[in-house]
Structures are given as C-alpha cells and as structure tokens.
Write a protein that holds these residues in place. Sequence first.
Motif, PDB file in Angstrom:
ATOM      1  N   PRO A   1       0.805  -1.229   0.000  1.00 40.98           N
ATOM      2  CA  PRO A   1       0.000   0.000   0.000  1.00 40.98           C
ATOM      3  C   PRO A   1       0.833   1.272   0.000  1.00 40.98           C
ATOM      4  O   PRO A   1       0.362   2.318  -0.449  1.00 40.98           O
ATOM      5  N   TYR A   2       2.078   1.209   0.481  1.00 37.85           N
ATOM      6  CA  TYR A   2       2.950   2.385   0.467  1.00 37.85           C
ATOM      7  C   TYR A   2       3.611   2.572  -0.898  1.00 37.85           C
ATOM      8  O   TYR A   2       4.037   3.667  -1.245  1.00 37.85           O
TER       9      TYR A   2
ATOM     10  N   LYS B   1      -6.794  -2.396  -0.686  1.00 37.85           N
ATOM     11  CA  LYS B   1      -6.085  -2.361   0.596  1.00 37.85           C
ATOM     12  C   LYS B   1      -6.535  -3.517   1.483  1.00 37.85           C
ATOM     13  O   LYS B   1      -5.728  -4.150   2.157  1.00 37.85           O
TER      14      LYS B   1
ATOM     15  N   LEU C   1      -4.664   3.184  -4.331  1.00 41.61           N
ATOM     16  CA  LEU C   1      -5.322   1.899  -4.070  1.00 41.61           C
ATOM     17  C   LEU C   1      -6.741   2.147  -3.582  1.00 41.61           C
ATOM     18  O   LEU C   1      -6.983   3.027  -2.755  1.00 41.61           O
TER      19      LEU C   1
ATOM     20  N   PHE D   1      -4.810  -6.708   0.512  1.00 41.86           N
ATOM     21  CA  PHE D   1      -3.451  -6.809   1.042  1.00 41.86           C
ATOM     22  C   PHE D   1      -3.462  -7.195   2.518  1.00 41.86           C
ATOM     23  O   PHE D   1      -2.640  -7.986   2.974  1.00 41.86           O
TER      24      PHE D   1
ATOM     25  N   PRO E   1     -10.103   1.085  -1.391  1.00 39.69           N
ATOM     26  CA  PRO E   1     -10.249   0.419  -0.092  1.00 39.69           C
ATOM     27  C   PRO E   1     -10.343  -1.099  -0.222  1.00 39.69           C
ATOM     28  O   PRO E   1      -9.831  -1.831   0.626  1.00 39.69           O
TER      29      PRO E   1
END
Length: 195
Positions: free
Chosen positions: A10-11, A21, A16, A24, A18
Amino acid sequence: MVVVQAQTAPYRVADLTPEAKGEFVAIEESARAALQEVRGVLGVLREDGAQAQTAPQPTLADLPALPGAARSAGMDLAWHLGPAPDDCPPGTGLVLHRVVRESLANASRHSPGAAVRVDLVRVHPADGPAGALLTVATSPSSTAGSTERGGGQGIPGMRTRVEAVGGTLTAGPTAEGGFAVTASVPLADRPRLGE
C-alpha cells in the motif's frame, strides 16, 4: 517475504481502492496464519526428537540470490560482496546468510522505501585470525513502517547465531537516522569441546 510485501505494497502502489487495501490485509493475515501453523508443527517435531534437518543449508555462495527477491519486493538495494572467502566454515556461511536475509526482511518491514546497502568484506585484524565483516544499513525512511513485532526472534536471534560461531553483532540507529546491523565473524572454526 509474503507478509512484508503485503504490508508494504500500500505504500508503494498509488491510488489503491479500499477493496485493494483490504485484499493486502487479507494476504498478510493469511500468510501470518500459515507461518504460525508451520512454527507450531516445527515445535512439535522438535519436542518429539525428530530427525536432524537434512536439506542443504544456505552458504555464502547462495547470497547472490537474495538481492533479486528483495528488489522484486520494491527494495532500493545496493549490494557489495567481496570475494567469498574459501576458508569460511559452513556454519559461519549459514549464519551470515541468515543475518542478511533477516536484516533485509526487517528493513522492508520497518523502513519501507529506505535505501538499503549490504557490504560483506574480508578483514585481516593485526591481533587475530582473518574474519568477515557484514554490514546491512538502511537510509532514513520517509514512510512509517510496521511497528508490530513479528513472531520471530529478530535481532536477538541474529546475535545468538553470530555469537555461536565466535562473532559479535551490533544493531541500532545510525547518526544519519537510518539503521545498521553489523556482524563480525572469524573465518576459523571454533574448537569443539575436548579439543
């Protein structure tokens, strides 16, 4: 590395949703659960006096395979390995390999986006036998990494391994705001009890 990749993706990926995310997070949780199950099975096997592990263990010769995996996980990695010492005992090579692998995983987890440099050189101290000096250093990271402790032994485990082959390990913040792990190990086998 699956857990680390899921934590840091995500970084590294812009915009992205929701839902992405959440996927992940689900990958991370599933990978952690699988690791816990494997650790549990290994614990049972150890307690029951299972046979010694017979799979080939990594050595210094296997170190060049590590940068590819780290870079594919998005790590900015500089890699400098001096000539691999021919006189490195197998146990010492295994310890150095595991310190590099653990340090790269820690850098990815705790300092995503930081530049990482790995240096392994042969040293010739004036007052002792030849040795190897390993340094894994990260630059300051502009992105907050995971503050959660993993289920592994981390730095204490690395220190124990290095001390078992007669070496020393230091780990801590650098003056520049990064973090460095430094292991110094002799290239001679330790004498066995009774020798």
